[in-house]
Design a protein around this motif. Structure first.
Motif, PDB file in Angstrom:
ATOM      1  N   ALA A  21       0.852  -1.187   0.000  1.00 47.50           N
ATOM      2  CA  ALA A  21       0.000   0.000   0.000  1.00 47.50           C
ATOM      3  C   ALA A  21       0.886   1.235   0.000  1.00 47.50           C
ATOM      4  N   VAL A  22       0.432   2.257  -0.703  1.00 48.58           N
ATOM      5  CA  VAL A  22       1.164   3.523  -0.796  1.00 48.58           C
ATOM      6  C   VAL A  22       0.214   4.652  -0.422  1.00 48.58           C
ATOM      7  N   VAL A  23       0.658   5.519   0.485  1.00 51.79           N
ATOM      8  CA  VAL A  23      -0.121   6.694   0.869  1.00 51.79           C
ATOM      9  C   VAL A  23       0.648   7.926   0.406  1.00 51.79           C
ATOM     10  N   VAL A  24       0.059   8.679  -0.502  1.00 53.66           N
ATOM     11  CA  VAL A  24       0.728   9.844  -1.071  1.00 53.66           C
ATOM     12  C   VAL A  24       0.357  11.076  -0.253  1.00 53.66           C
ATOM     13  N   CYS A  25       1.359  11.649   0.417  1.00 54.57           N
ATOM     14  CA  CYS A  25       1.179  12.866   1.227  1.00 54.57           C
ATOM     15  C   CYS A  25       2.196  13.913   0.792  1.00 54.57           C
ATOM     16  N   GLY A  26       2.535  13.923  -0.492  1.00 57.91           N
ATOM     17  CA  GLY A  26       3.678  14.679  -0.968  1.00 57.91           C
ATOM     18  C   GLY A  26       3.396  16.070  -1.480  1.00 57.91           C
ATOM     19  N   ASN A  27       2.362  16.727  -1.007  1.00 58.38           N
ATOM     20  CA  ASN A  27       2.085  18.104  -1.377  1.00 58.38           C
ATOM     21  C   ASN A  27       2.006  18.240  -2.900  1.00 58.38           C
ATOM     22  N   LEU A  44      -8.803  12.718   0.173  1.00 55.77           N
ATOM     23  CA  LEU A  44      -8.455  11.731   1.194  1.00 55.77           C
ATOM     24  C   LEU A  44      -8.949  10.343   0.822  1.00 55.77           C
ATOM     25  N   GLY A  45      -8.160   9.336   1.188  1.00 54.26           N
ATOM     26  CA  GLY A  45      -8.629   7.964   1.093  1.00 54.26           C
ATOM     27  C   GLY A  45      -8.209   7.231  -0.167  1.00 54.26           C
ATOM     28  N   ALA A  46      -8.962   6.180  -0.483  1.00 54.82           N
ATOM     29  CA  ALA A  46      -8.591   5.262  -1.553  1.00 54.82           C
ATOM     30  C   ALA A  46      -8.804   5.882  -2.933  1.00 54.82           C
ATOM     31  N   THR A  47      -7.957   5.488  -3.865  1.00 51.03           N
ATOM     32  CA  THR A  47      -8.133   5.813  -5.280  1.00 51.03           C
ATOM     33  C   THR A  47      -8.694   4.587  -5.994  1.00 51.03           C
ATOM     34  N   GLU A  48      -8.887   4.722  -7.314  1.00 53.46           N
ATOM     35  CA  GLU A  48      -9.367   3.554  -8.076  1.00 53.46           C
ATOM     36  C   GLU A  48      -8.284   2.500  -8.245  1.00 53.46           C
ATOM     37  N   ARG A  49      -7.046   2.837  -7.921  1.00 48.20           N
ATOM     38  CA  ARG A  49      -5.950   1.873  -7.990  1.00 48.20           C
ATOM     39  C   ARG A  49      -5.839   1.137  -6.658  1.00 48.20           C
ATOM     40  N   PRO A  50      -5.988  -0.180  -6.629  1.00 51.04           N
ATOM     41  CA  PRO A  50      -5.911  -0.918  -5.362  1.00 51.04           C
ATOM     42  C   PRO A  50      -4.578  -0.665  -4.647  1.00 51.04           C
ATOM     43  N   GLY A  51      -4.687  -0.311  -3.380  1.00 47.95           N
ATOM     44  CA  GLY A  51      -3.496  -0.103  -2.570  1.00 47.95           C
ATOM     45  C   GLY A  51      -2.899   1.287  -2.661  1.00 47.95           C
ATOM     46  N   LEU A  52      -3.555   2.200  -3.366  1.00 47.03           N
ATOM     47  CA  LEU A  52      -3.037   3.560  -3.505  1.00 47.03           C
ATOM     48  C   LEU A  52      -3.993   4.541  -2.836  1.00 47.03           C
ATOM     49  N   PHE A  53      -3.471   5.355  -1.907  1.00 52.47           N
ATOM     50  CA  PHE A  53      -4.291   6.240  -1.090  1.00 52.47           C
ATOM     51  C   PHE A  53      -3.740   7.668  -1.140  1.00 52.47           C
ATOM     52  N   LEU A  54      -4.639   8.632  -0.925  1.00 53.21           N
ATOM     53  CA  LEU A  54      -4.275  10.044  -0.979  1.00 53.21           C
ATOM     54  C   LEU A  54      -4.545  10.736   0.350  1.00 53.21           C
ATOM     55  N   ASN A  55      -3.673  11.680   0.653  1.00 52.49           N
ATOM     56  CA  ASN A  55      -3.881  12.625   1.757  1.00 52.49           C
ATOM     57  C   ASN A  55      -3.206  13.931   1.317  1.00 52.49           C
ATOM     58  N   VAL A  56      -3.840  14.623   0.374  1.00 50.95           N
ATOM     59  CA  VAL A  56      -3.219  15.781  -0.280  1.00 50.95           C
ATOM     60  C   VAL A  56      -4.252  16.898  -0.466  1.00 50.95           C
ATOM     61  N   GLY A  57      -3.757  18.078  -0.851  1.00 50.63           N
ATOM     62  CA  GLY A  57      -4.633  19.184  -1.217  1.00 50.63           C
ATOM     63  C   GLY A  57      -5.198  19.964  -0.052  1.00 50.63           C
ATOM     64  N   HIS A  58      -4.438  20.095   1.035  1.00 47.06           N
ATOM     65  CA  HIS A  58      -4.949  20.749   2.242  1.00 47.06           C
ATOM     66  C   HIS A  58      -4.921  22.272   2.170  1.00 47.06           C
ATOM     67  N   ALA A  81      -5.517  12.481   8.738  1.00 46.79           N
ATOM     68  CA  ALA A  81      -4.720  11.283   8.991  1.00 46.79           C
ATOM     69  C   ALA A  81      -5.620  10.128   9.437  1.00 46.79           C
ATOM     70  N   GLU A  82      -6.570  10.427  10.316  1.00 47.60           N
ATOM     71  CA  GLU A  82      -7.484   9.384  10.786  1.00 47.60           C
ATOM     72  C   GLU A  82      -8.288   8.805   9.636  1.00 47.60           C
ATOM     73  N   ARG A  83      -8.829   9.678   8.798  1.00 47.30           N
ATOM     74  CA  ARG A  83      -9.668   9.202   7.704  1.00 47.30           C
ATOM     75  C   ARG A  83      -8.848   8.361   6.709  1.00 47.30           C
ATOM     76  N   THR A  84      -7.633   8.808   6.431  1.00 48.31           N
ATOM     77  CA  THR A  84      -6.783   8.064   5.513  1.00 48.31           C
ATOM     78  C   THR A  84      -6.370   6.728   6.105  1.00 48.31           C
ATOM     79  N   ALA A  85      -5.984   6.730   7.370  1.00 48.81           N
ATOM     80  CA  ALA A  85      -5.566   5.480   8.030  1.00 48.81           C
ATOM     81  C   ALA A  85      -6.727   4.502   8.104  1.00 48.81           C
ATOM     82  N   ASP A  86      -7.928   4.990   8.323  1.00 45.87           N
ATOM     83  CA  ASP A  86      -9.087   4.087   8.337  1.00 45.87           C
ATOM     84  C   ASP A  86      -9.272   3.422   6.978  1.00 45.87           C
ATOM     85  N   ALA A  87      -9.068   4.178   5.899  1.00 51.50           N
ATOM     86  CA  ALA A  87      -9.188   3.600   4.557  1.00 51.50           C
ATOM     87  C   ALA A  87      -8.127   2.526   4.328  1.00 51.50           C
ATOM     88  N   VAL A  88      -6.894   2.793   4.793  1.00 49.38           N
ATOM     89  CA  VAL A  88      -5.835   1.796   4.658  1.00 49.38           C
ATOM     90  C   VAL A  88      -6.151   0.561   5.487  1.00 49.38           C
TER      91      VAL A  88
END
Length: 401
Positions: free
Chosen positions: A248-254, A364-378, A390-397
């Motif tokens: 799983a990959v969580v993208v938080c890279g601004n 936030l959360g899952a994308t259409e790609r299995p195992g790929l998640f977002l936490n961006v655009g704040h 962070a909570e919402r993203t971690a729950d999705a993971v």
């Protein structure tokens, strides 16, 4: 499950914390040599739970001609032929209708209320000496008498658990005597008594240190160049130091997130919104309450013996930072000459490009790609919304695991 988080700003470190609390081991990749080196480095420091509004707003529309002509000192729009700017701008205009604005405000207020509930426990665990204690409150200075629309919006905040009050000028002065030295006229203020302030960089770095003590791996100085889907739920992260395998990959890279995701067919509608700050020595008449000068888009935040003055919103910026630093200092000194010692700079001036969606709501959360998640655009609310995002993203993971 091997989970990789890209980015060690507030979004990435708090996401690593939330995953660790759920028993999910994460590895954090960060291109800089420490946490919180970009948008989280020296932001306005306000945890602005109650005053959390989308930038797209009907009230902004009459100002657009002046903004586009470069005549509004608080905003700059860097014009170039980039089609992303046009797409983003058209979406922003659609979001500026009252109905859409209220919908987005509700989404932000729900997230901010959740962050306010989560942050004390996070701070107690990772940074017990961080100073996150009693709320200092936040005052938004209103240049005119509150309108019916101002009352309506304050009531909307109350619907989502934020005890926001409208104060007249005398009540604002009684609450914050330092405003007596203010040279900028204001008719009243919006008070968010449960808002507070904390240095985001220090908190983020303390969180990273705590996580490393718990066994979470941080790879600093590691630049991610490409994401490769190997199979459903299996990924390769290509870095400047080699290839890392992950489930799983969580993208938080601004802002860099868009470039990573575009080859995968995932378009992230974020654009750079640059903010600037000065960190000065506190003075005798420095406000203890966090202050927002709404007309000028400036915030004044007390951080112990320092005052952080931050402001402006430059979209797709092209102006040299040095020019904006000078404008920020001159504007702050003109409206609040006693708010800080303007001749005693405790940290170098800072600027940061924050990834902003047209809605001001993060992705936030899952994308259409299995195992790929977002936490961006704040945008400007990464610090305020960090714990809830962070909570919402971690729950999705966790659901995926």
């Amino acid at each position: 499950m091997q989970t990789v988080i890209i980015g060690a700003g507030i979004a990435g470190t708090l996401c690593a914390y939330a995953l660790q609390q759920r028993g999910i081991a994460a590895r954090v990749l960060e291109r800089h040599n420490d946490a919180a080196q970009e948008s989280s480095f020296a932001n306005g420091a306000q945890l602005s739970y109650g005053i959390c509004d989308p930038l797209a707003d009907p009230a902004l529309l009459p100002k657009l001609p002046a903004i586009l002509l470069g005549r509004d000192p608080a905003f700059r729009i860097g014009r170039n032929p980039d089609p992303r700017l046009l797409r983003w701008g058209l979406s922003f205009l659609r979001e500026s209708r009252t109905s859409r604005r209220d919908q987005r405000a509700a989404e932000l207020l729900k997230l901010s209320a959740r962050s306010r509930a989560l942050m004390p426990a996070v701070a107690a665990a990772v940074a017990p000496g961080s100073g996150l204690g009693e709320p200092v409150g936040k005052l938004v200075l209103l240049p005119h008498e509150p309108s019916a629309e101002t009352h309506r919006r304050a009531a909307l905040k109350g619907q989502y658990g934020h005890a926001v009050e409208l104060l007249d000028r005398s009540a604002a002065l009684a609450l914050e005597p330092a405003l007596e030295a203010w040279r900028d006229n204001f008719a009243g203020a919006l008070l968010a008594p449960e808002d507070t302030a904390l240095d985001a960089r220090s908190f983020c770095q303390q969180t990273a240190q705590w996580l490393m003590q718990q066994g979470v791996r941080f790879d600093f100085g590691c630049s991610v160049e490409q994401l490769r889907p190997v199979s459903a739920g299996s990924w390769q992260i290509v870095t400047d130091g080699g290839v890392i395998e992950a489930d799983a990959v969580v993208v938080c890279g601004n802002l860099g997130s868009a470039e990573l995701l575009e080859p995968l067919g995932i378009r992230v509608p974020v654009l750079a919104m640059r903010g600037y700050s000065l960190t000065l020595r506190a003075a005798a008449m420095s406000p203890k309450t966090s202050i927002t000068a709404l007309k000028h888009r400036l915030v004044f935040t007390r951080l112990g013996d320092r005052v952080r003055i931050a402001g402006f919103a430059d979209i797709n910026p092209r102006t040299a930072p040095e020019q904006r630093f000078a404008e920020l200092r001159a504007t702050a000194r003109a409206i609040a000459p006693a708010a800080a010692d303007y001749d005693d700079e405790l940290e170098p001036p800072w600027w940061g490009d924050r990834g902003m969606t047209p809605t001001s709501v993060p992705l936030l959360g899952a994308t259409e790609r299995p195992g790929l998640f977002l936490n961006v655009g704040h945008g400007m609310y990464g610090w305020t919304l960090g714990a809830a995002c962070a909570e919402r993203t971690a729950d999705a993971v966790a659901r995926y695991a």
